[in-house]
Motif scaffolding. Sequence first.
Motif, PDB file in Angstrom:
ATOM      1  N   UNK A  75       0.862  -1.273   0.009  1.00 16.31           N
ATOM      2  CA  UNK A  75       0.034  -0.099  -0.088  1.00 16.31           C
ATOM      3  C   UNK A  75       0.962   1.299   0.085  1.00 16.31           C
ATOM      4  N   UNK A  76       0.272   2.489  -0.113  1.00 13.98           N
ATOM      5  CA  UNK A  76       1.091   3.755   0.031  1.00 13.98           C
ATOM      6  C   UNK A  76       1.280   4.304  -1.170  1.00 13.98           C
ATOM      7  N   UNK A  77       0.855   3.942  -2.507  1.00 14.32           N
ATOM      8  CA  UNK A  77       1.267   4.437  -3.635  1.00 14.32           C
ATOM      9  C   UNK A  77       0.824   3.691  -4.923  1.00 14.32           C
ATOM     10  N   UNK A  78       0.660   4.434  -6.033  1.00  8.47           N
ATOM     11  CA  UNK A  78       0.012   3.569  -7.262  1.00  8.47           C
ATOM     12  C   UNK A  78       1.430   3.410  -8.029  1.00  8.47           C
ATOM     13  N   UNK A  79       0.999   2.570  -8.940  1.00  5.74           N
ATOM     14  CA  UNK A  79       2.150   2.051  -9.867  1.00  5.74           C
ATOM     15  C   UNK A  79       2.689   3.149 -10.823  1.00  5.74           C
ATOM     16  N   UNK A  80       1.840   4.044 -11.358  1.00  3.65           N
ATOM     17  CA  UNK A  80       2.100   4.960 -12.397  1.00  3.65           C
ATOM     18  C   UNK A  80       3.276   5.957 -11.900  1.00  3.65           C
ATOM     19  N   UNK A  81       3.142   6.555 -10.616  1.00  2.00           N
ATOM     20  CA  UNK A  81       4.403   7.301 -10.356  1.00  2.00           C
ATOM     21  C   UNK A  81       5.696   6.657 -10.160  1.00  2.00           C
ATOM     22  N   UNK A  82       5.735   5.317  -9.628  1.00  2.00           N
ATOM     23  CA  UNK A  82       6.561   4.691  -9.510  1.00  2.00           C
ATOM     24  C   UNK A  82       7.576   4.427 -10.829  1.00  2.00           C
ATOM     25  N   UNK A  83       6.702   3.779 -11.622  1.00  2.00           N
ATOM     26  CA  UNK A  83       7.301   3.636 -13.155  1.00  2.00           C
ATOM     27  C   UNK A  83       7.769   4.811 -13.715  1.00  2.00           C
ATOM     28  N   UNK A  84       6.905   6.136 -13.670  1.00  2.00           N
ATOM     29  CA  UNK A  84       7.685   7.311 -13.983  1.00  2.00           C
ATOM     30  C   UNK A  84       9.064   7.848 -13.670  1.00  2.00           C
ATOM     31  N   UNK A  85       9.155   7.349 -12.178  1.00  4.35           N
ATOM     32  CA  UNK A  85      10.396   7.370 -11.394  1.00  4.35           C
ATOM     33  C   UNK A  85      11.310   6.430 -12.202  1.00  4.35           C
ATOM     34  N   UNK A  86      11.131   5.490 -12.251  1.00  4.48           N
ATOM     35  CA  UNK A  86      12.156   4.471 -12.773  1.00  4.48           C
ATOM     36  C   UNK A  86      12.403   4.764 -14.323  1.00  4.48           C
ATOM     37  N   UNK A  87      11.529   5.272 -15.131  1.00  7.95           N
ATOM     38  CA  UNK A  87      11.738   5.576 -16.613  1.00  7.95           C
ATOM     39  C   UNK A  87      12.597   6.736 -16.389  1.00  7.95           C
ATOM     40  N   UNK A  88      12.624   7.721 -15.641  1.00  5.42           N
ATOM     41  CA  UNK A  88      13.304   8.966 -15.630  1.00  5.42           C
ATOM     42  C   UNK A  88      14.731   8.443 -15.244  1.00  5.42           C
ATOM     43  N   UNK A  89      14.936   7.471 -14.088  1.00  6.58           N
ATOM     44  CA  UNK A  89      16.107   7.065 -13.887  1.00  6.58           C
ATOM     45  C   UNK A  89      16.913   6.561 -14.959  1.00  6.58           C
ATOM     46  N   UNK A  90      16.078   5.555 -15.847  1.00  4.25           N
ATOM     47  CA  UNK A  90      16.671   4.983 -16.835  1.00  4.25           C
ATOM     48  C   UNK A  90      17.050   5.600 -17.852  1.00  4.25           C
ATOM     49  N   UNK A  91      16.244   6.628 -18.088  1.00  7.51           N
ATOM     50  CA  UNK A  91      16.698   7.887 -19.364  1.00  7.51           C
ATOM     51  C   UNK A  91      17.997   8.443 -19.117  1.00  7.51           C
ATOM     52  N   UNK A  92      18.164   8.804 -17.799  1.00 11.66           N
ATOM     53  CA  UNK A  92      19.129   9.627 -17.466  1.00 11.66           C
ATOM     54  C   UNK A  92      20.502   8.774 -17.321  1.00 11.66           C
ATOM     55  N   UNK A  93      20.268   7.439 -16.972  1.00  9.05           N
ATOM     56  CA  UNK A  93      21.669   6.639 -16.804  1.00  9.05           C
ATOM     57  C   UNK A  93      21.793   6.271 -15.382  1.00  9.05           C
ATOM     58  N   UNK A  94      20.783   6.883 -14.503  1.00 11.58           N
ATOM     59  CA  UNK A  94      20.782   6.800 -13.147  1.00 11.58           C
ATOM     60  C   UNK A  94      20.763   5.208 -12.686  1.00 11.58           C
ATOM     61  N   UNK A  95      19.676   4.802 -13.541  1.00  8.31           N
ATOM     62  CA  UNK A  95      19.508   3.256 -13.563  1.00  8.31           C
ATOM     63  C   UNK A  95      19.822   2.755 -14.530  1.00  8.31           C
ATOM     64  N   UNK A  96      21.109   1.786 -14.391  1.00  7.00           N
ATOM     65  CA  UNK A  96      21.970   1.175 -15.737  1.00  7.00           C
ATOM     66  C   UNK A  96      20.781   0.220 -16.233  1.00  7.00           C
ATOM     67  N   UNK A  97      20.977   0.141 -17.573  1.00  7.39           N
ATOM     68  CA  UNK A  97      20.204  -0.728 -18.279  1.00  7.39           C
ATOM     69  C   UNK A  97      20.665  -2.229 -17.901  1.00  7.39           C
ATOM     70  N   UNK A  98      21.829  -2.395 -17.633  1.00  8.87           N
ATOM     71  CA  UNK A  98      22.369  -3.744 -17.104  1.00  8.87           C
ATOM     72  C   UNK A  98      21.734  -4.058 -15.932  1.00  8.87           C
ATOM     73  N   UNK A  99      21.438  -3.191 -15.058  1.00 10.02           N
ATOM     74  CA  UNK A  99      20.859  -3.705 -13.573  1.00 10.02           C
ATOM     75  C   UNK A  99      19.535  -4.292 -13.959  1.00 10.02           C
ATOM     76  N   UNK A 100      18.712  -3.603 -14.691  1.00  8.26           N
ATOM     77  CA  UNK A 100      17.455  -4.044 -15.336  1.00  8.26           C
ATOM     78  C   UNK A 100      17.483  -5.320 -15.933  1.00  8.26           C
ATOM     79  N   UNK A 101      18.521  -5.550 -16.948  1.00 12.88           N
ATOM     80  CA  UNK A 101      18.621  -6.760 -17.487  1.00 12.88           C
ATOM     81  C   UNK A 101      18.982  -7.804 -16.620  1.00 12.88           C
TER      82      UNK A 101
END
Length: 375
Positions: A336-362
Motif C-alpha cells: 500500500x502507500x502508492x500507485x504504480x504510475x508514479x513509481x514507473x515514471x520515476x524508474x523511467x526517468x532514472x533509466x533515461x538519465x543513466x541513473x538506473x543502468x540498463x544492465x541492472x534491469x537486464x
Amino acid sequence: MKSRIVAALTCTALLAGCTSSPQPAGTPPSAAPAPRGSTEAATPAPDPCAPVIAQLTPRQRLAQLLFVGVSPTDPAAAENLVRTEQIGGIFIGGNPTNLLRDNALAPVQQAARWGVAVAVDEEGGRVQRIDQLDGPLPSARAMAATMTPGQVRVLGQKRGEELRARGVTTDFAPSVDVSAQPDDGPIGDRSFSSDPAKARDYGLAFAAGLRDAGITPVFKHFPGHGHATGDSHEGAVTTPPLDSLRTNDLVPYEALASFAGGEVMVGHLTVPGLTGGQPASLSPAAYRLLRTGYGFTGPVLTDDLGAMRAITETYRLPDAVLHAVLAGADQALWSSGGTVGPVLDRLEAASASGELPAARVDEALHRILPAKHAC
C-alpha cells in the motif's frame, strides 16, 4: 566453517535433488573438445530470455521489477492493473478472500502476457491467508515443537497444494529468523527456533514442501530480524553487528546456495558493520553479502516498501523503489502507500538519465522471468 558443513549435510538429508546424481551406467561420454580453430567452441549458448525481453517495452521491463499489493476484495481491479501495466507480481494481503475463491485469479493470470507471480504470506499461526478456506496452520514455533522436519515438509506440501489450487504461485514464507522473543513479539512464534541450526532445518523443510507442490518459497527476513531491536512496521530497526549475525541469524542462509527454486526477501534492517546506517533493503552491501558471501543466485525482493515506517519515515515510495533496485533488489514490493504510475515514471526517468543502468534491469529480468517460467 563448521556451520557451513552442517548446513550442507542438512540440505543433503532434507532435500531431494540438492546434489547432482551420478552418471547412469551406459551413458555415452561427453563429446570430445572441438578441434583447435573450430568456431563451434567459441559460439556462446543462446540466451532463452533475450527474445522474451525484446518483446517488452522499456516501461514493461521496469514493471516486471514491481511486486504490488492488490485489494483482495476487488478481482476486477487486480485484473485491470496487470493488463494495463504488465507488472511482475501481485501480493494479496489481509483476511478477505475474494481473490482466492471461485477461480478469481484465472482472469488476472490471463491478463499477464508474460505471467504474473501471485503471492500471499502463508506462514501459519498469526500470519496466514487461507485458514478460513482450507483450515488453520500452526505457527512455525508450534511446528518445530511438535513435529519432525519430515512432517513439516509434508505439511508444507499440503498447504502448497491448497495455495496452488487457488491460483497462488508464491508464498512469502518461511521466516527463517532466529528468535527467542515471546510469541507475540515482532517475530516471536513466526520463528521456528532460537537455535540457528533448528531454524534452518525446519525452514528448509517447510520450503521444500512448498516447492514440492509447485509453490515458490521466499526465505525471510535477510539478514535476520530475530534479534533486532523494535519492529520495522513501526520504525527503524537495528540488528546486532554483522560478526554476531554470522554465527546466529545468518546461519539459515548458509544452505540456500544449494536450494533450487527459492527466493529471498531482504528486510528493512540496519546492520552495524554492513549497511552503513541504511536499511538492508536499500543497501548494496547487504545484497553483495547475500550474493557473494552466501552464494545465492535466485531472485531477491524487498520487504514492504510502502507500509513499513522503517522506510516510509524517510523515503517516498518511488524513491524507495529506485534505491532498492539500484542496491540489488530484483523486485520491489509494496502492499500500500502508492500507485504504480508514479513509481514507473520515476524508474523511467532514472533509466533515461543513466541513473538506473540498463544492465541492472537486464540482470533482474534474467532472474524474474525464468522464475515465472516465462523463458
